[in-house]
Design a protein around this motif. Structure first.
Motif, mmCIF file in Angstrom:
data_model
loop_
_atom_site.group_PDB
_atom_site.id
_atom_site.type_symbol
_atom_site.label_atom_id
_atom_site.label_comp_id
_atom_site.label_asym_id
_atom_site.label_seq_id
_atom_site.Cartn_x
_atom_site.Cartn_y
_atom_site.Cartn_z
ATOM 1 N N LEU A 1 -26.901 0.863 -28.261
ATOM 2 C CA LEU A 1 -26.416 1.609 -27.181
ATOM 3 C C LEU A 1 -27.080 2.357 -26.282
ATOM 4 O O LEU A 1 -26.781 2.439 -24.995
ATOM 5 N N TRP A 2 -28.249 2.637 -26.544
ATOM 6 C CA TRP A 2 -29.248 3.496 -25.613
ATOM 7 C C TRP A 2 -29.653 2.538 -24.365
ATOM 8 O O TRP A 2 -29.681 3.107 -23.227
ATOM 9 N N VAL B 1 -15.884 2.274 -29.694
ATOM 10 C CA VAL B 1 -17.241 2.053 -29.245
ATOM 11 C C VAL B 1 -17.651 0.508 -29.979
ATOM 12 O O VAL B 1 -18.107 -0.149 -29.259
ATOM 13 N N ARG B 2 -17.442 0.541 -31.214
ATOM 14 C CA ARG B 2 -17.619 -0.892 -31.958
ATOM 15 C C ARG B 2 -16.907 -2.037 -31.328
ATOM 16 O O ARG B 2 -17.373 -3.301 -31.025
ATOM 17 N N GLU B 3 -15.775 -1.885 -31.036
ATOM 18 C CA GLU B 3 -15.007 -2.877 -30.406
ATOM 19 C C GLU B 3 -15.471 -3.248 -28.765
ATOM 20 O O GLU B 3 -15.529 -4.174 -28.274
ATOM 21 N N ALA B 4 -15.929 -1.997 -27.943
ATOM 22 C CA ALA B 4 -16.316 -2.291 -26.715
ATOM 23 C C ALA B 4 -17.672 -2.948 -26.743
ATOM 24 O O ALA B 4 -18.042 -3.764 -25.978
ATOM 25 N N PHE B 5 -18.618 -2.343 -27.519
ATOM 26 C CA PHE B 5 -20.066 -2.805 -27.473
ATOM 27 C C PHE B 5 -20.495 -3.890 -28.422
ATOM 28 O O PHE B 5 -21.499 -4.237 -28.579
ATOM 29 N N GLY B 6 -19.736 -3.923 -29.722
ATOM 30 C CA GLY B 6 -19.981 -4.977 -30.539
ATOM 31 C C GLY B 6 -21.169 -4.247 -31.819
ATOM 32 O O GLY B 6 -21.258 -4.916 -32.690
ATOM 33 N N THR B 7 -21.284 -3.036 -31.418
ATOM 34 C CA THR B 7 -22.289 -2.290 -32.432
ATOM 35 C C THR B 7 -22.125 -0.776 -32.324
ATOM 36 O O THR B 7 -21.600 -0.335 -31.219
ATOM 37 N N THR B 8 -22.430 -0.092 -33.173
ATOM 38 C CA THR B 8 -22.649 1.195 -33.113
ATOM 39 C C THR B 8 -23.965 1.868 -33.470
ATOM 40 O O THR B 8 -24.372 3.069 -33.780
#
Length: 131
Positions: free
Chosen positions: A126-127, A114-121
């Protein structure tokens, strides 16, 4: 990787965890007095882990912190059940421990992806992706 804007700051979280632990001891006292064996004397600890896990799950924004809260909640429920039943066979305990280890590894892998795909957790960031 600290949260930039936590819902509850560290000092308040520690005080709340202490209060939840005291609450667990107060609630479990009648159960311990029914059958004061070593297993039932440890019952308040399992209940405290459940309460603290739920608190972490509700008050943290980062996915990894919520995973930790979920694991605390799960392990607290398991510990409380084991202590209330006065133990289980060793093979069952080893199986549960192995399941928890696998769950931690899978959830860590998912968090990294998730961190790799979106840059954050951060759950708030993410919402916004669902729109």
């Amino acid at each position: 990787m600290r949260e930039t804007e936590p819902l509850v700051n560290v000092a308040a979280s520690l005080l709340t965890a202490a209060a939840l632990t005291l609450l667990a001891y107060a609630v479990a006292r009648p159960l311990v007095e029914l059958d004061p064996t070593p297993a039932t004397r440890a019952l308040p600890v399992g209940l405290a882990v459940v309460l603290i896990g739920f608190f972490v799950l509700v008050t943290r924004r980062r996915a990894l912190a919520q995973v930790v809260g979920f694991l605390l909640l799960d392990n607290g429920i398991t510990a409380t059940a084991f202590l209330a039943a006065s133990g289980v066979p060793l093979i069952v305990e080893l199986g549960v421990s192995f399941d928890v280890l696998l769950a931690v590894l899978v959830l860590q892998l998912l968090t990294v992806r998730v961190r790799e795909a979106f840059g954050t957790t951060d759950i708030d960031d993410l919402w916004e992706l669902h729109d």
